[in-house]
Scaffold this active site. Structure first.
Site, short mmCIF file in Angstrom:
data_model
loop_
_atom_site.label_atom_id
_atom_site.label_comp_id
_atom_site.label_asym_id
_atom_site.label_seq_id
_atom_site.Cartn_x
_atom_site.Cartn_y
_atom_site.Cartn_z
N TYR A 1 0.86 -1.18 0.00
CA TYR A 1 0.00 0.00 0.00
C TYR A 1 0.90 1.23 0.00
CZ TYR A 1 -4.94 1.23 0.51
OH TYR A 1 -6.23 1.61 0.28
N LYS B 1 -1.42 -0.34 -25.26
CA LYS B 1 -1.49 -0.03 -26.69
C LYS B 1 -0.09 -0.13 -27.30
CE LYS B 1 -5.64 2.88 -26.24
NZ LYS B 1 -5.76 3.00 -24.78
N ASP C 1 -4.86 14.22 -25.62
CA ASP C 1 -5.17 12.86 -25.23
C ASP C 1 -4.45 11.95 -26.22
OD1 ASP C 1 -6.15 10.42 -24.52
OD2 ASP C 1 -8.25 11.03 -24.43
N THR D 1 -2.07 6.33 -22.21
CA THR D 1 -2.10 5.00 -21.61
C THR D 1 -0.72 4.38 -21.78
OG1 THR D 1 -2.88 4.04 -23.68
CG2 THR D 1 -4.55 4.63 -22.05
N ARG E 1 -1.50 -2.31 -18.36
CA ARG E 1 -2.69 -1.46 -18.45
C ARG E 1 -2.61 -0.38 -17.38
NH1 ARG E 1 -6.11 -2.39 -21.99
NH2 ARG E 1 -5.91 -4.30 -23.20
N GLU F 1 -0.12 5.00 -0.60
CA GLU F 1 -0.80 6.28 -0.87
C GLU F 1 0.20 7.42 -0.77
OE1 GLU F 1 -5.43 5.91 0.46
OE2 GLU F 1 -3.97 6.38 2.02
#
Length: 429
Positions: A66, A241, A212, A238, A247, A68
């Site tokens: 974890y 691709k 984008d 992203t 991903r 954060e």
């Protein structure tokens, strides 16, 4: 689906034997998916095959952590090693794209766009983006998406006679609506955007320019497409691709907006980062900085151009007359079927691609096919295979629902793909 055979591809999953023992049903599904990927043509423009190294990072113990916050400022202890992993990912992304700042935490491309909007806009602001029927993404104003509910989107389109972006219309709409942000980028536009023209329009009306670049970012990394970095205030992308990573999402920007972007990702739109995915992004950025990836990116474009020309020769109407990128869009109206029927016929032959909305030259919208060459190029296919693929696809469309014909084409697809396995079998170490 129980697994009874030894997995033939042992190097892509270091602990697959553990999965087989603990959950043979899920292990069987994993193997079935590998079989599907390995025996058909994967032509979905948004998909690719990651390297075994990327898969190893995704399946690593970093998934347990974890984290954060950001390196050096976490809300949890024990982050000394994941901090290093994230710093490596950030440094590699900045070097790869020539960016002053990179945020590698977004869970997806949509998450990256959400954070960009959160950093630059307020609810109710006007945003100018490519219209959804013209090729815009859900995050470019769909009423079913946060973007269409929180902001006032105005859509620009393409010229009816060429299918190319109508920059005169973009400027006219910008002057009329005075948007707070101008978005360039789409999911089904096969040509390079004119980033300089978008920057000029944004400057004229005092708007932020958001690029984008989810689709072309891998080509940009490999020097096979122009970069929006010199022009855009924020670039969203992203990491899968063409970039061939895990991903996930990525945001690039200048130092001036770095703090706003980081706060928009965490804590505003996301909680803890997925550190196994962040580490896998670092691996992918490292791979993308190599000469081999540069050669790959240029081959992706060469393959797409040959495939587009071959599809046109087989009777499909290729929009804009071709492509500059990995992506091709085409109409199938001359085959007396709609796009959904065409996609189903192709899928029955092991040729997997998407449908998309396309503007019709005389007005209105038709549904077309969208396909790309990134995954097939990763497998090692070249121009000769692209011509073969076009012939197989056209044959499948001509056969329609004729079962004997489709079986024959399916067999030919399997034979073609068998020479280019995405994950060549290797002996267990």
């Amino acid at each position: 689906m129980p697994v009874t055979a030894t997995p033939p591809h042992t190097h892509w999953g270091p602990d697959f034997a553990a999965l087989r023992r603990a959950d043979p049903e899920l292990a069987g599904l994993v193997l079935a998916e590998l079989e599907r990927q390995s025996t058909g043509l994967q032509l979905i423009a948004a998909e690719n095959f990651t390297s075994p190294a990327v898969l190893a990072a995704l399946g690593s113990p970093l998934a347990n952590k974890y984290a954060e916050g950001y390196p050096g400022a976490r809300h949890h202890g024990g982050c000394e090693f994941v901090d290093l992993a994230e710093r490596i990912a950030v440094d590699r992304a900045k070097a790869l794209f020539g960016a002053e700042h990179a945020n590698v935490q977004p869970h997806s491309g949509s998450s990256a766009v959400l954070a960009a909007y959160a950093a630059l806009l307020r609810p109710g602001d006007t945003v100018l983006a490519m219209g959804l029927p013209q090729g815009g993404h859900l995050t470019h104003g769909s009423p079913s998406n946060f973007s269409g509910r929180w902001f006032d989107f105005v859509g620009y389109g393409v010229c009816r006679d060429t299918g190319l972006i109508d920059y005169a219309q973009v400027r006219a709409l910008a002057r009329k609506h005075r948007p707070q942000a101008l978005v360039c980028g789409s999911i089904s536009y096969p040509r390079h955007p004119d980033y300089a023209a978008f920057r000029d329009i944004a400057d004229e009306v005092g708007a932020y320019l958001i690029a984008d670049a989810a689709h072309p970012i891998g080509l940009i990394a490999g020097g096979a497409a122009p970069s929006p970095l010199p022009y855009a205030d924020v670039v969203c992308a992203t990491t899968h691709k063409v970039l061939r990573g895990p991903r996930g999402g990525l945001i690039l920007c200048g130092a001036r907006l770095a703090g706003r972007i980081d706060r928009a990702v965490f804590p505003f739109t996301q909680g803890g980062a997925q550190m196994h995915t962040v580490a896998a992004k670092a691996v992918a950025f490292g791979e993308a900085a190599t000469p081999a990836f540069t050669a790959y990116a240029h081959q992706v474009v060469a393959n797409a151009r040959v495939l587009a020309a071959a599809l046109a020769a087989e009777g499909l109407t290729v929009t804009t007359g071709g492509t500059d990128t990995h992506l091709i869009t085409a109409e199938v109206t001359d085959f007396a079927m709609d796009a959904a029927t065409a996609r189903a016929a192709l899928a029955a032959c092991g040729i997997v691609l998407d449908t998309c909305g396309l503007p019709r030259a005389g007005g209105g919208v038709v549904h077309g096919l969208r396909l790309g060459t990134a995954a097939a190029t990763t497998q090692g296919m070249g121009e000769a295979e692209m011509v073969r693929i076009a012939g197989l696809a056209a044959a499948a469309l001509r056969e329609g629902a004729t079962e004997p014909g489709l079986r024959e084409i399916r067999s030919a697809v399997r034979e073609l793909v068998s020479a280019f396995p995405p994950y060549p079998a290797q002996p267990a170490s």
